[in-house]
Design a protein around this motif. Structure first.
Motif, PDB file in Angstrom:
ATOM      1  N   PRO A 132       0.828  -1.211   0.000  1.00 36.14           N
ATOM      2  CA  PRO A 132       0.000   0.000   0.000  1.00 36.14           C
ATOM      3  C   PRO A 132       0.865   1.265   0.000  1.00 36.14           C
ATOM      4  O   PRO A 132       1.843   1.352   0.726  1.00 36.14           O
ATOM      5  CB  PRO A 132      -0.795  -0.102   1.304  1.00 36.14           C
ATOM      6  N   GLY A 133       0.507   2.209  -0.841  1.00 33.35           N
ATOM      7  CA  GLY A 133       1.208   3.482  -0.901  1.00 33.35           C
ATOM      8  C   GLY A 133       2.377   3.497  -1.855  1.00 33.35           C
ATOM      9  O   GLY A 133       2.882   4.556  -2.198  1.00 33.35           O
ATOM     10  N   GLN A 134       2.826   2.340  -2.304  1.00 32.82           N
ATOM     11  CA  GLN A 134       3.967   2.307  -3.218  1.00 32.82           C
ATOM     12  C   GLN A 134       3.533   2.826  -4.586  1.00 32.82           C
ATOM     13  O   GLN A 134       2.486   2.476  -5.091  1.00 32.82           O
ATOM     14  CB  GLN A 134       4.520   0.907  -3.361  1.00 32.82           C
ATOM     15  N   GLN A 159       2.989   5.972  -5.212  1.00 34.53           N
ATOM     16  CA  GLN A 159       2.158   7.149  -5.037  1.00 34.53           C
ATOM     17  C   GLN A 159       2.911   8.436  -5.349  1.00 34.53           C
ATOM     18  O   GLN A 159       2.328   9.394  -5.801  1.00 34.53           O
ATOM     19  CB  GLN A 159       1.614   7.226  -3.600  1.00 34.53           C
ATOM     20  N   ARG A 160       4.232   8.457  -5.060  1.00 43.10           N
ATOM     21  CA  ARG A 160       5.035   9.654  -5.268  1.00 43.10           C
ATOM     22  C   ARG A 160       6.219   9.352  -6.166  1.00 43.10           C
ATOM     23  O   ARG A 160       6.714   8.230  -6.180  1.00 43.10           O
ATOM     24  CB  ARG A 160       5.577  10.165  -3.931  1.00 43.10           C
TER      25      ARG A 160
END
Length: 65
Positions: A55-57, A59-60
């Motif tokens: 999760p979150g990988q 994203q930026r």
């Protein structure tokens, strides 16, 4: 007459060089497209067969160099 023949000769050589350059450029573009297709195919295969990302990988994007 020889000046006319020399000019015609240079024009023919220039035309041939341009045709060869165009053919080489087209071949290079075709090769790059083929490589890009293989890379995309490999990436899709790896993404489909691998585990999901945490999760979150992704994203930026880190723009620091």
């Amino acid at each position: 007459m020889s000046a006319l023949a020399a000019t015609a000769s240079r024009m023919l050589a220039s035309s041939q060089n341009q045709a060869i350059g165009t053919a080489v450029a087209r071949q290079q573009i075709a090769a790059e497209k083929a490589v890009a297709g293989l890379v995309a195919e490999t990436a899709q295969g790896a993404a489909a067969s691998g585990p999901p990302a945490p999760p979150g990988q992704g994203q930026r994007v880190d723009l620091r160099v």
